[in-house]
Design a protein around this motif. Structure first.
Motif, PDB file in Angstrom:
ATOM      1  N   ALA A  50       0.970  -1.156  -0.049  1.00  0.00           N
ATOM      2  CA  ALA A  50      -0.055  -0.038   0.061  1.00  0.00           C
ATOM      3  C   ALA A  50       0.959   1.110   0.013  1.00  0.00           C
ATOM      4  N   THR A  54       1.000   4.097  -2.850  1.00  0.00           N
ATOM      5  CA  THR A  54       0.771   5.235  -2.686  1.00  0.00           C
ATOM      6  C   THR A  54       1.979   6.274  -3.040  1.00  0.00           C
ATOM      7  N   SER A  80      -7.314   1.721  -9.001  1.00  0.00           N
ATOM      8  CA  SER A  80      -6.358   1.999  -8.300  1.00  0.00           C
ATOM      9  C   SER A  80      -5.505   0.946  -7.985  1.00  0.00           C
ATOM     10  N   LEU A  82      -4.670   0.246  -5.114  1.00  0.00           N
ATOM     11  CA  LEU A  82      -5.054  -0.469  -3.667  1.00  0.00           C
ATOM     12  C   LEU A  82      -6.209  -1.229  -3.791  1.00  0.00           C
ATOM     13  N   ILE A  85      -5.181  -4.681  -2.658  1.00  0.00           N
ATOM     14  CA  ILE A  85      -4.870  -4.651  -1.357  1.00  0.00           C
ATOM     15  C   ILE A  85      -6.223  -4.751  -0.351  1.00  0.00           C
ATOM     16  N   CYS A  86      -6.848  -3.579  -0.598  1.00  0.00           N
ATOM     17  CA  CYS A  86      -7.965  -3.242   0.182  1.00  0.00           C
ATOM     18  C   CYS A  86      -9.015  -4.689   0.332  1.00  0.00           C
ATOM     19  N   CYS A 120      -5.936   3.657   1.842  1.00  0.00           N
ATOM     20  CA  CYS A 120      -7.218   2.931   1.506  1.00  0.00           C
ATOM     21  C   CYS A 120      -8.499   4.105   1.760  1.00  0.00           C
ATOM     22  N   GLU A 123      -8.261   7.348  -0.560  1.00  0.00           N
ATOM     23  CA  GLU A 123      -8.044   6.961  -1.992  1.00  0.00           C
ATOM     24  C   GLU A 123      -9.283   7.799  -2.731  1.00  0.00           C
ATOM     25  N   VAL A 128     -12.696   1.986  -3.208  1.00  0.00           N
ATOM     26  CA  VAL A 128     -11.573   1.418  -2.394  1.00  0.00           C
ATOM     27  C   VAL A 128     -11.901   2.065  -0.974  1.00  0.00           C
TER      28      VAL A 128
END
Length: 189
Positions: A50, A54, A80, A82, A85-86, A120, A123, A128
């Motif tokens: 993350a 970012t 994204s 992310l 990951i999220c 997150c 974002e 997200v």
């Protein structure tokens, strides 16, 4: 992840999308079965990913409970970084909430969760932020009142900070609402 596809109104017709969904699901299954030490390592990997995503995006000052920033990357161009990951974190917490592990989540993992959720919640991609907010609500259920109180205090502070990014305030407001809603449901049960 399937919940993001649903939120966006699309479908994973590609084999790549199906593979990503399977990997996210596998992460959640593995996470649920681990001890706190291994969960700490897994969260560390997600947090590093993350932070890398970012950092590769345009930096900003979001702040909030988790001290993260957001990204001004174009919202409609590409998903994204992310997203997965999220999704991995949310899937893990959903599995723990529906089928508890012998090894319960410990409050000591809060900073590791924070490293994943910080970017997150700030974002620009609303799906997200929504997933991260749902994760905060589940963490309130799984970690209890101390987590909920700490997050609520920090989120209230961020919401009144005029210098905080709009995305960060929106993410924290949604997270606060879901956290309070999950706390109310837990108290009623």
């Amino acid at each position: 992840c399937e919940w993001l596809v649903e939120l966006r109104g699309g479908s994973h017709a590609t084999s790549e999308g199906a593979c990503l969904d399977a990997a996210v699901g596998l992460f959640g299954a593995v996470f649920r079965l681990q001890t706190s030490d291994v969960r700490q390592q897994l969260l560390g990997h997600l947090g590093n990913a993350a932070a890398r995503v970012t950092k590769e995006s345009k930096p900003s000052t979001g702040g909030g409970f988790f001290g993260g920033g957001g990204s001004d990357a174009a919202k409609d161009e590409a998903p994204s970084g992310l997203v997965n990951i999220c999704a991995a974190l949310l899937g893990s917490l959903q599995r723990l909430a529906t089928k508890p592990s012998r090894s319960a989540l410990r409050p000591e993992l809060t900073p590791a969760f924070a490293a994943v959720l910080a970017p997150c919640l700030a974002e620009p991609d609303v799906s997200v932020r929504r997933g991260a907010a749902q994760a905060v609500g589940l963490l309130g259920q799984l970690l209890g009142a101390a987590y909920a109180d700490a997050f609520s205090t920090a989120a209230a502070k961020l919401l009144t900070d005029t210098k905080a990014k709009e995305e960060a305030r929106a993410g924290h407001a949604l997270a606060l609402g879901l956290l309070l809603s999950s706390s109310a449901h837990a108290a009623a049960a």
